[in-house]
Design an enzyme around this catalytic site. Sequence first.
Site, short mmCIF file in Angstrom:
data_model
loop_
_atom_site.label_atom_id
_atom_site.label_comp_id
_atom_site.label_asym_id
_atom_site.label_seq_id
_atom_site.Cartn_x
_atom_site.Cartn_y
_atom_site.Cartn_z
N VAL A 1 0.84 -1.19 0.00
CA VAL A 1 0.00 0.00 0.00
C VAL A 1 0.88 1.25 0.00
CG1 VAL A 1 -1.76 1.28 1.25
CG2 VAL A 1 -1.88 -1.20 1.16
N GLU A 2 1.91 1.25 0.85
CA GLU A 2 2.92 2.31 0.83
C GLU A 2 4.30 1.74 1.12
OE1 GLU A 2 -0.74 4.89 1.70
OE2 GLU A 2 0.14 3.35 2.99
N THR A 3 5.30 2.41 0.56
CA THR A 3 6.71 2.17 0.87
C THR A 3 7.32 3.53 1.19
OG1 THR A 3 6.79 0.31 -0.68
CG2 THR A 3 8.89 1.28 -0.02
#
Length: 291
Positions: free
Chosen positions: A46-48
Site C-alpha cells: 500500500v505504501e513504501t
Amino acid sequence: MSPIRYKQLDVFAARHGGGNPLGVVIDAQGWSDERMQRFAHWTNLVETTFLLPARAEGADYRARIFTPSKEIPFAGHPTIGSAHAALDAGLITPDAAGVVWQECGAGVLPILVEGTGPARELFVQAPKATVVGDASKGGECLSSVLYGVALGALQPACVEGGRRWWVAEFADEAALRGWRPDHATIRKLAVATDTLGLCVFARTAEGLAVRAFPAGVGIVEDPASGAANGLIAAYVATHDHTGALAKGYVVSQGREVGHDARIIIRIDGGHVWVGGRTNTIIDGVVDWRDA
C-alpha cells in the site's frame, strides 16, 4: 557500495500479521524520484517509505511516502512505521519529552515514543482536520453507497487533514462488519469529490469499529488506516465533544479482510494522536539498481 538497509513492517497490529504492511528503505540518500517510485511499484505494498536526512528545521529525519503509483504527502501507518524503523536503525533518539520529529509532505510532525522493545507504542499528532463538505456535497454517489444503511448520530461529512476522506457513522457494529458496499460507486464518489474514498465507523464497547475503502487510489479495503482514523477522531471530537469518545478510544479495523488492527486514539486539547504498536517482520538489505 554500502548495503542499503530495508525493513518490512506490520503496523498497528494486535497480532503478528494483523496490521498494515509497510516497506521502509533506511538509507535512501542519493535515490532519485524515479528510483523510489519504481521500487515502490515493485514492492506492491500500500505504501513504501524512504528515509533521508532532514531538511526542515527541528526535524530529526525525513520520510518520503510512495504508493505503487505516486508519492503522497502523509499517511498514518507509513508515518508510525517510518519512525519505528528509524529508531530501530539508530538514526534517531527521542528528546527529553520522549518525542521524535518527522519531516514529510505534511510538514514536521511530532511522534511520541512510549515504552521500549516489542511493547513500544508510537503516537503521531495528526494534521489539523477540517470539515470541507456535508452529505449534500457527495451527491447521488454518496446517497447510492449509503442507501438502506441505518446511520448513527453523526451525519456523513467530507473531512480533510493531510488526506481527504468521506466519513459516515453506522448505527450498529454488526451492520458495519457485515456491510457489502458498492465499490464501483465509492470509486465514482472518490473521483468526483477528489477524495480517497469512504470510511465508515460504528461505536463498540472499546471505542470504534472502522472500515476504510480508499477506492480513489485503487484499493478495495484498507486493513489499518492511521490518517483516516485521525480524521474520524477529529470529526468526533468536534461534534461529540462531551460523549464517551471525547478523550480517546481504541479502534478495531481490518477483520473483514483477514487482518486485526488495533489503533489507539488520544484526544487532548483539540489535538488528535494516532498510535499503536509495530512489528518488524523482515530486516535485511535491498539490492535495487537503476535500469
